[in-house]
Design a protein around this motif. Structure first.
Motif, PDB file in Angstrom:
ATOM      1  N   PHE A 123      -2.740  -6.215  -0.935  1.00 23.43           N
ATOM      2  CA  PHE A 123      -3.079  -5.051  -0.122  1.00 23.43           C
ATOM      3  C   PHE A 123      -3.211  -5.441   1.348  1.00 23.43           C
ATOM      4  O   PHE A 123      -2.819  -4.670   2.232  1.00 23.43           O
ATOM      5  N   LYS A 124      -3.744  -6.628   1.574  1.00 21.62           N
ATOM      6  CA  LYS A 124      -3.869  -7.070   2.979  1.00 21.62           C
ATOM      7  C   LYS A 124      -2.485  -7.106   3.625  1.00 21.62           C
ATOM      8  O   LYS A 124      -2.304  -6.640   4.749  1.00 21.62           O
ATOM      9  N   ASP A 125      -1.487  -7.625   2.889  1.00 22.54           N
ATOM     10  CA  ASP A 125      -0.125  -7.650   3.439  1.00 22.54           C
ATOM     11  C   ASP A 125       0.419  -6.238   3.571  1.00 22.54           C
ATOM     12  O   ASP A 125       1.055  -5.884   4.567  1.00 22.54           O
ATOM     13  N   SER A 126       0.167  -5.439   2.553  1.00 24.03           N
ATOM     14  CA  SER A 126       0.684  -4.073   2.552  1.00 24.03           C
ATOM     15  C   SER A 126       0.128  -3.266   3.729  1.00 24.03           C
ATOM     16  O   SER A 126       0.780  -2.344   4.223  1.00 24.03           O
ATOM     17  N   SER A 127      -1.067  -3.614   4.177  1.00 21.20           N
ATOM     18  CA  SER A 127      -1.729  -2.863   5.260  1.00 21.20           C
ATOM     19  C   SER A 127      -1.232  -3.240   6.646  1.00 21.20           C
ATOM     20  O   SER A 127      -1.619  -2.605   7.628  1.00 21.20           O
ATOM     21  N   GLY A 133       7.113  -7.961   2.444  1.00 19.62           N
ATOM     22  CA  GLY A 133       7.453  -7.865   1.019  1.00 19.62           C
ATOM     23  C   GLY A 133       6.515  -6.977   0.210  1.00 19.62           C
ATOM     24  O   GLY A 133       6.843  -6.588  -0.912  1.00 19.62           O
ATOM     25  N   TYR A 134       5.343  -6.649   0.752  1.00 18.55           N
ATOM     26  CA  TYR A 134       4.371  -5.866  -0.026  1.00 18.55           C
ATOM     27  C   TYR A 134       4.210  -4.427   0.488  1.00 18.55           C
ATOM     28  O   TYR A 134       3.326  -3.706   0.043  1.00 18.55           O
ATOM     29  N   ALA A 135       5.096  -4.033   1.421  1.00 17.70           N
ATOM     30  CA  ALA A 135       4.935  -2.722   2.064  1.00 17.70           C
ATOM     31  C   ALA A 135       4.828  -1.601   1.034  1.00 17.70           C
ATOM     32  O   ALA A 135       4.009  -0.682   1.173  1.00 17.70           O
ATOM     33  N   ASP A 136       5.650  -1.642   0.002  1.00 22.66           N
ATOM     34  CA  ASP A 136       5.640  -0.568  -0.993  1.00 22.66           C
ATOM     35  C   ASP A 136       4.941  -0.956  -2.289  1.00 22.66           C
ATOM     36  O   ASP A 136       5.097  -0.295  -3.313  1.00 22.66           O
ATOM     37  N   ARG A 137       4.147  -2.017  -2.268  1.00 21.48           N
ATOM     38  CA  ARG A 137       3.405  -2.401  -3.477  1.00 21.48           C
ATOM     39  C   ARG A 137       2.308  -1.366  -3.763  1.00 21.48           C
ATOM     40  O   ARG A 137       1.828  -1.201  -4.867  1.00 21.48           O
ATOM     41  N   TYR A 178       3.583   1.998  -9.213  1.00 23.47           N
ATOM     42  CA  TYR A 178       4.461   1.837 -10.375  1.00 23.47           C
ATOM     43  C   TYR A 178       5.570   2.891 -10.352  1.00 23.47           C
ATOM     44  O   TYR A 178       6.377   2.956 -11.261  1.00 23.47           O
ATOM     45  N   GLY A 179       5.553   3.764  -9.368  1.00 25.15           N
ATOM     46  CA  GLY A 179       6.623   4.744  -9.203  1.00 25.15           C
ATOM     47  C   GLY A 179       6.308   6.104  -9.793  1.00 25.15           C
ATOM     48  O   GLY A 179       5.276   6.301 -10.455  1.00 25.15           O
ATOM     49  N   TYR A 180       7.212   7.022  -9.521  1.00 25.05           N
ATOM     50  CA  TYR A 180       7.092   8.411  -9.989  1.00 25.05           C
ATOM     51  C   TYR A 180       8.138   8.685 -11.073  1.00 25.05           C
ATOM     52  O   TYR A 180       9.282   8.228 -10.958  1.00 25.05           O
ATOM     53  N   ALA A 181       7.750   9.427 -12.059  1.00 23.91           N
ATOM     54  CA  ALA A 181       8.695   9.775 -13.132  1.00 23.91           C
ATOM     55  C   ALA A 181       9.768  10.727 -12.602  1.00 23.91           C
ATOM     56  O   ALA A 181      10.920  10.675 -13.037  1.00 23.91           O
ATOM     57  N   ASP A 182       9.377  11.614 -11.685  1.00 18.48           N
ATOM     58  CA  ASP A 182      10.324  12.600 -11.157  1.00 18.48           C
ATOM     59  C   ASP A 182      10.128  12.715  -9.639  1.00 18.48           C
ATOM     60  O   ASP A 182       9.608  13.721  -9.146  1.00 18.48           O
ATOM     61  N   PRO A 183      10.517  11.648  -8.901  1.00 17.30           N
ATOM     62  CA  PRO A 183      10.248  11.654  -7.457  1.00 17.30           C
ATOM     63  C   PRO A 183      10.909  12.822  -6.759  1.00 17.30           C
ATOM     64  O   PRO A 183      12.038  13.194  -7.092  1.00 17.30           O
ATOM     65  N   ASP A 184      10.194  13.404  -5.816  1.00 19.20           N
ATOM     66  CA  ASP A 184      10.732  14.506  -5.031  1.00 19.20           C
ATOM     67  C   ASP A 184      11.311  13.896  -3.748  1.00 19.20           C
ATOM     68  O   ASP A 184      10.565  13.290  -2.967  1.00 19.20           O
ATOM     69  N   ASP A 194      12.592   2.602 -10.899  1.00 18.67           N
ATOM     70  CA  ASP A 194      13.363   1.361 -10.788  1.00 18.67           C
ATOM     71  C   ASP A 194      13.473   0.870  -9.338  1.00 18.67           C
ATOM     72  O   ASP A 194      14.269  -0.013  -9.034  1.00 18.67           O
ATOM     73  N   HIS A 195      12.655   1.410  -8.470  1.00 21.17           N
ATOM     74  CA  HIS A 195      12.608   0.903  -7.090  1.00 21.17           C
ATOM     75  C   HIS A 195      12.165  -0.566  -7.175  1.00 21.17           C
ATOM     76  O   HIS A 195      11.238  -0.899  -7.925  1.00 21.17           O
ATOM     77  N   PRO A 196      12.796  -1.458  -6.397  1.00 21.60           N
ATOM     78  CA  PRO A 196      12.481  -2.891  -6.527  1.00 21.60           C
ATOM     79  C   PRO A 196      10.981  -3.195  -6.414  1.00 21.60           C
ATOM     80  O   PRO A 196      10.468  -4.061  -7.122  1.00 21.60           O
ATOM     81  N   GLU A 197      10.269  -2.441  -5.561  1.00 19.70           N
ATOM     82  CA  GLU A 197       8.849  -2.762  -5.405  1.00 19.70           C
ATOM     83  C   GLU A 197       8.032  -2.282  -6.622  1.00 19.70           C
ATOM     84  O   GLU A 197       7.029  -2.898  -6.983  1.00 19.70           O
ATOM     85  N   CYS A 198       8.499  -1.203  -7.270  1.00 23.84           N
ATOM     86  CA  CYS A 198       7.808  -0.745  -8.493  1.00 23.84           C
ATOM     87  C   CYS A 198       8.087  -1.734  -9.627  1.00 23.84           C
ATOM     88  O   CYS A 198       7.202  -2.044 -10.435  1.00 23.84           O
ATOM     89  N   VAL A 199       9.293  -2.243  -9.652  1.00 23.29           N
ATOM     90  CA  VAL A 199       9.629  -3.252 -10.659  1.00 23.29           C
ATOM     91  C   VAL A 199       8.782  -4.508 -10.401  1.00 23.29           C
ATOM     92  O   VAL A 199       8.243  -5.124 -11.339  1.00 23.29           O
TER      93      VAL A 199
END
Ligand code: NOJ
Length: 548
Positions: A123-127, A133-137, A178-184, A194-199
């Motif tokens: 989270f520190k990196d994501s912030s 590499g952690y922007a979308d974690r 972990y991603g959205y089942a039905d992203p808008d 299946d976004h690389p960061e969710c994977v």
């Protein structure tokens, strides 16, 4: 701490759970302090394994023991691979696994899968304002001033990154992505599964699990297991969530076939389909649990409090609020997984023992210990520990704090929990526990503890009373006190009856049996003649009979 129970073939995970009673100590800070610093620790738990086993329990679940700022009792993990120094070291935890295994017991860790602490390195990196590499974690809505959907709990102004992060529970628990089942497509923060960061998030979860399983952990209780995948269409979301967990279960079955997955989902039909061995039937998704013991304390419980309490002297409850939902889930999951109706937990104020007499508690515990599935006993419920109302919140406990106080071992200093000065204790110990200590209970043949031991032995010795025995509710009428149900498997049959009300209650029903044999000291009478059973139970009465 919690204890769990089960009985069966020792080589499969479900069998491990199905194999008797497992008492899971939760809340490590409150179980036993081995080094006198005022807070419970892992070596302290190891010292008490023989006690836990003596109850008849064969597994323990520890709520999170990992490094954390403890803004939510450790459910805000800063490092999944490091034991919090206040509880000891990784070696202490590995030693606990080994000592438990020597005794034929198992240890389940708490897997806080859906969020971390704001202190976690990811989270520190994501912030950080510069992408890395952690922007979308985690889930970020950018920029910070944008309009944000009301259904998302978002936090702004915490970091220099120009965005708001989504929190899973408290503000300090940013949701892992972990991603959205039905992203808008209109909402850029909604990433596909299946976004690389969710994977990568999913892989990181497996990495944490592998880390502890390789060190000897026996499985996990998964915190908020139902929360990981997001979505707009609930059906699609649940389907994606189930696929997600089924993937984890397939991997576990392959690489760690003895590991156990227990979910905090509270909707067993979904959770067992998703691959969990056990799901708690708690208060989130169904109203059933609170209607048993807690609805009369609505001010303490937040989720779906509706209706009254069945196990209450005023007898205003309706057991069908529990029984109908329970049976629905039981039928949908029978032979594929187990439901657990715990005696309580660290989130369920007040404790079962709050204002119940020892006999009333036995009545409640008989009901709970005689259900199919996996009994879970919250530490201290086996000695009737009380809820300490009005305690100042500790580490994000709020009303839950009073159900997290130190275990009461004996009549020594701090009830034997710690040798630290009273002022240094993690939480205060009940002022005059009286008979509510392990030592006092050990010395009293009629204690709640010894009653629970006897029930768990009956469960162990009689498959019909165990995890896989079937259940039929016989007498659950409107305003129905007593409650009567049957447990059966093969040619074994048992009847259980409880009357939590403050007055004598009677019931009768047709039956095909002739000989009832009482198995626990029973007040009241059960009479069976000419295909008709008649029962009379005094206020607070209960009974268990083998029937033929
Ligand atoms: C459920 C846990 O049991 C509870 O104690 C915690 O506060 C939330 N999940 C958030 O992790």
């Amino acid at each position: 701490m919690y204890y769990i129970i089960s009985h069966a073939n020792p080589h499969t995970p479900a069998a491990i759970l199905a194999k008797g009673c497992r008492l899971l100590p939760n809340i490590p800070p409150s179980f036993n302090d081995s080094n006198g610093d005022g807070i419970g620790d892992i070596p302290g738990i190891t010292q008490k394994l023989d006690y836990i086993k003596s109850i008849g329990c064969n597994a323990i679940w520890l709520s999170p023991v990992f490094d954390s700022p403890f803004n939510d009792g450790g459910y805000d993990v800063a490092d999944y691979k490091k034991v919090a120094p206040r509880y000891g070291t990784n070696e202490d935890l590995v030693n606990l696994f080994a000592e438990a295994h020597k005794r034929g017991m198992r240890v389940i860790l708490d897997l806080v899968a859906g969020h971390t602490s704001v202190e976690h390195a990811w989270f520190k990196d994501s912030s950080k304002p510069s992408p890395n590499g952690y922007a979308d974690r985690y889930i970020w809505l950018e920029p910070i001033w944008r309009e944000r959907p009301a259904e998302l709990t978002t936090v702004t102004g915490y970091a220099e990154r120009n965005g708001a992060y989504v929190a899973n529970f408290f503000w300090c628990q940013p949701a892992l992505n972990y991603g959205y089942a039905d992203p808008d497509p209109k909402n850029p923060w909604e990433k596909p599964l299946d976004h690389p960061e969710c994977v990568a998030t999913r892989e990181a979860l497996r990495d944490t699990m592998r880390f502890w399983l390789d060190k000897g952990a026996d499985g996990f209780r998964v915190d908020m297991a139902q929360s990981l995948i997001r979505g707009h269409d609930e059906k699609k979301r649940i389907a994606a969530l189930q696929t997600f967990w089924q993937g984890i279960r397939q991997w576990i079955d392959l690489e760690y076939p003895e590991a156990i997955l227990v979910s905090e989902w509270s909707f067993p039909t979904y959770a067992i389909d998703a691959g969990f061995h056990v799901d708690f039937m708690l208060h989130f998704e169904t109203i059933a649990y609170n209607s048993l013991f807690r609805n009369h304390r609505k001010e303490l419980i937040s989720s779906l409090p509706r209706g009254n309490t069945y196990f209450e002297r005023s007898a205003s409850g309706d057991i069908r609020q529990f029984a109908d939902i329970y049976i629905e889930h039981y039928k949908a999951t029978r032979n594929r997984g187990y439901i657990s109706v715990p005696t309580g937990n660290h989130d369920s104020p007040p404790r079962l023992g709050e204002d119940r007499t020892p006999e009333e508690l036995k009545c409640a515990l008989l009901f709970l210990m005689m259900l199919p599935g996996i009994p879970f006993i919250y530490y201290g419920d086996e000695i009737g520990m009380r809820y300490m109302a009005g305690l100042p919140s500790k580490e994000g406990g709020y009303e839950r704090t009073g159900a997290r106080t130190p275990m009461q071992w004996d009549d020594k200093q701090n009830a034997g929990f710690s040798t630290a000065p009273e002022t240094a204790l993690y939480l205060p110990v009940e002022a005059s526990p009286g008979k509510r200590t392990v030592t006092a209970a050990e010395n009293d043949p009629g204690s709640i503890l010894n009653f629970v031991r006897a029930l768990l032995k009956l469960r162990k010795d009689n498959p019909a009373l165990g995890s896989k025995g079937d259940i039929d509710f016989i007498y659950t009428k409107t305003a129905g006190y007593p409650l009567v149900f049957e447990r059966k498997l093969g040619d074994q049959r048992f009847w259980v009856a409880v009357n939590p009300s403050a007055t004598e209650r009677k019931a009768d029903w047709t039956c095909d049996i002739s000989t009832p044999t009482p198995l626990v000291p029973t007040q009241g009478a059960l009479d069976v003649q000419n295909g008709r059973a008649q029962i009379t139970l005094p206020a607070g009465g209960y009974g268990l009979w083998r029937v033929r």
